[in-house]
Design a protein around this motif. Structure first.
Motif, PDB file in Angstrom:
ATOM      1  N   ARG A 178       0.834  -1.204   0.000  1.00  0.00           N
ATOM      2  CA  ARG A 178       0.000   0.000   0.000  1.00  0.00           C
ATOM      3  C   ARG A 178       0.872   1.259   0.000  1.00  0.00           C
ATOM      4  O   ARG A 178       0.605   2.197  -0.741  1.00  0.00           O
ATOM      5  CB  ARG A 178      -0.931  -0.016   1.209  1.00  0.00           C
ATOM      6  CG  ARG A 178      -1.909   1.142   1.229  1.00  0.00           C
ATOM      7  CD  ARG A 178      -2.943   0.957   2.329  1.00  0.00           C
ATOM      8  NE  ARG A 178      -3.853   2.071   2.338  1.00  0.00           N
ATOM      9  CZ  ARG A 178      -4.930   2.190   1.576  1.00  0.00           C
ATOM     10  NH1 ARG A 178      -5.238   1.242   0.725  1.00  0.00           N
ATOM     11  NH2 ARG A 178      -5.699   3.262   1.644  1.00  0.00           N
ATOM     12  N   ALA A 179       1.928   1.269   0.810  1.00  0.00           N
ATOM     13  CA  ALA A 179       2.816   2.430   0.870  1.00  0.00           C
ATOM     14  C   ALA A 179       3.500   2.675  -0.477  1.00  0.00           C
ATOM     15  O   ALA A 179       3.640   3.827  -0.901  1.00  0.00           O
ATOM     16  CB  ALA A 179       3.859   2.233   1.968  1.00  0.00           C
ATOM     17  N   VAL A 180       3.893   1.623  -1.153  1.00  0.00           N
ATOM     18  CA  VAL A 180       4.519   1.761  -2.472  1.00  0.00           C
ATOM     19  C   VAL A 180       3.518   2.334  -3.471  1.00  0.00           C
ATOM     20  O   VAL A 180       3.849   3.216  -4.274  1.00  0.00           O
ATOM     21  CB  VAL A 180       5.078   0.400  -2.955  1.00  0.00           C
ATOM     22  CG1 VAL A 180       5.459   0.445  -4.421  1.00  0.00           C
ATOM     23  CG2 VAL A 180       6.264  -0.008  -2.103  1.00  0.00           C
ATOM     24  N   THR A 181       2.280   1.862  -3.421  1.00  0.00           N
ATOM     25  CA  THR A 181       1.247   2.360  -4.331  1.00  0.00           C
ATOM     26  C   THR A 181       0.945   3.826  -4.060  1.00  0.00           C
ATOM     27  O   THR A 181       0.836   4.622  -4.988  1.00  0.00           O
ATOM     28  CB  THR A 181      -0.034   1.511  -4.210  1.00  0.00           C
ATOM     29  OG1 THR A 181       0.291   0.148  -4.500  1.00  0.00           O
ATOM     30  CG2 THR A 181      -1.106   1.995  -5.171  1.00  0.00           C
ATOM     31  N   VAL A 182       0.822   4.192  -2.794  1.00  0.00           N
ATOM     32  CA  VAL A 182       0.579   5.596  -2.442  1.00  0.00           C
ATOM     33  C   VAL A 182       1.720   6.461  -2.971  1.00  0.00           C
ATOM     34  O   VAL A 182       1.477   7.516  -3.573  1.00  0.00           O
ATOM     35  CB  VAL A 182       0.394   5.776  -0.922  1.00  0.00           C
ATOM     36  CG1 VAL A 182       0.437   7.247  -0.536  1.00  0.00           C
ATOM     37  CG2 VAL A 182      -0.908   5.144  -0.457  1.00  0.00           C
ATOM     38  N   ARG A 238      -6.662   5.660  -5.144  1.00  0.00           N
ATOM     39  CA  ARG A 238      -7.008   6.231  -6.440  1.00  0.00           C
ATOM     40  C   ARG A 238      -6.356   7.597  -6.616  1.00  0.00           C
ATOM     41  O   ARG A 238      -6.290   8.376  -5.674  1.00  0.00           O
ATOM     42  CB  ARG A 238      -8.531   6.375  -6.562  1.00  0.00           C
ATOM     43  CG  ARG A 238      -9.254   5.044  -6.558  1.00  0.00           C
ATOM     44  CD  ARG A 238     -10.764   5.194  -6.592  1.00  0.00           C
ATOM     45  NE  ARG A 238     -11.331   5.978  -5.514  1.00  0.00           N
ATOM     46  CZ  ARG A 238     -11.572   5.546  -4.285  1.00  0.00           C
ATOM     47  NH1 ARG A 238     -11.270   4.338  -3.941  1.00  0.00           N
ATOM     48  NH2 ARG A 238     -12.110   6.332  -3.374  1.00  0.00           N
ATOM     49  N   LEU A 239      -5.908   7.858  -7.826  1.00  0.00           N
ATOM     50  CA  LEU A 239      -5.488   9.194  -8.223  1.00  0.00           C
ATOM     51  C   LEU A 239      -6.710   9.835  -8.851  1.00  0.00           C
ATOM     52  O   LEU A 239      -7.280   9.285  -9.800  1.00  0.00           O
ATOM     53  CB  LEU A 239      -4.330   9.123  -9.217  1.00  0.00           C
ATOM     54  CG  LEU A 239      -3.862  10.461  -9.800  1.00  0.00           C
ATOM     55  CD1 LEU A 239      -3.344  11.391  -8.707  1.00  0.00           C
ATOM     56  CD2 LEU A 239      -2.793  10.217 -10.861  1.00  0.00           C
ATOM     57  N   LEU A 240      -7.129  10.975  -8.298  1.00  0.00           N
ATOM     58  CA  LEU A 240      -8.385  11.605  -8.705  1.00  0.00           C
ATOM     59  C   LEU A 240      -8.176  12.988  -9.296  1.00  0.00           C
ATOM     60  O   LEU A 240      -7.271  13.716  -8.878  1.00  0.00           O
ATOM     61  CB  LEU A 240      -9.311  11.762  -7.490  1.00  0.00           C
ATOM     62  CG  LEU A 240      -9.663  10.508  -6.720  1.00  0.00           C
ATOM     63  CD1 LEU A 240     -10.409  10.886  -5.437  1.00  0.00           C
ATOM     64  CD2 LEU A 240     -10.501   9.567  -7.576  1.00  0.00           C
ATOM     65  N   ALA A 241      -9.062  13.332 -10.201  1.00  0.00           N
ATOM     66  CA  ALA A 241      -9.195  14.715 -10.668  1.00  0.00           C
ATOM     67  C   ALA A 241     -10.656  15.085 -10.460  1.00  0.00           C
ATOM     68  O   ALA A 241     -11.554  14.337 -10.836  1.00  0.00           O
ATOM     69  CB  ALA A 241      -8.824  14.840 -12.127  1.00  0.00           C
ATOM     70  N   VAL A 242     -10.875  16.219  -9.837  1.00  0.00           N
ATOM     71  CA  VAL A 242     -12.231  16.727  -9.615  1.00  0.00           C
ATOM     72  C   VAL A 242     -12.360  18.027 -10.365  1.00  0.00           C
ATOM     73  O   VAL A 242     -11.487  18.899 -10.294  1.00  0.00           O
ATOM     74  CB  VAL A 242     -12.487  16.960  -8.109  1.00  0.00           C
ATOM     75  CG1 VAL A 242     -13.838  17.618  -7.882  1.00  0.00           C
ATOM     76  CG2 VAL A 242     -12.384  15.654  -7.338  1.00  0.00           C
TER      77      VAL A 242
END
Length: 145
Positions: free
Chosen positions: A52-56, A134-138
């Motif tokens: 999880r830390a690597v993904t973040v 998730r990488l998000l764009a709002v």
């Protein structure tokens, strides 16, 4: 990570009509006055904190790369703390996706996009250990409170 594709999608969402109803979209989901695009996602929680830390870390690097491109266009902005929105939701209505974002991300980059009447935020949703990252764009028509 395809930064050019992420930027192209954000550009498109700055001009795409907002949906009339809340629901899923081809990029994530949306509703009256906002789009939320999932730029990147992992496979969901697997109980491995190291993974999880690597993904973040990977998603934060992608967020920073998107930020660099958008900052060169729209200006350098400091980090915005969407968690400050959460206490306000108890006593006032929160526009668009801002309360949702505040529950999921620790910080975001935020711009008012001149000439569009829209606001753009880019963030990594990683606050819930039982959910995927998730990488998000709002893109929203109302500023955050």
């Amino acid at each position: 990570m395809n930064i050019a594709r992420h930027i192209a999608l954000i550009d498109e969402l700055c001009f795409r009509p907002f949906p009339a109803e809340h629901g899923p979209s081809d990029t994530g989901f949306g509703g009256p006055g906002h789009h939320v695009a999932v730029l990147e996602t992992d496979d969901g929680p697997d109980g491995d904190p190291a993974r999880r830390a690597v993904t973040v870390d990977r998603f934060e690097k992608a967020r920073d790369a998107v930020y660099e491109v958008l900052a060169s266009r729209w200006g350098d902005t400091g980090p915005w703390n969407p968690r400050t929105v959460l206490p306000r939701t108890e006593r006032e209505e929160t526009p668009g996706p801002w309360a949702w974002l505040g529950a999921r991300v620790g910080s975001a980059r935020l711009w008012e996009v001149q000439g569009t009447g829209r606001w753009v935020a880019v963030a990594v949703a990683d606050r819930d250990p039982d959910d995927g990252i998730r990488l998000l764009a709002v893109v929203a028509e109302t500023p955050p409170p």
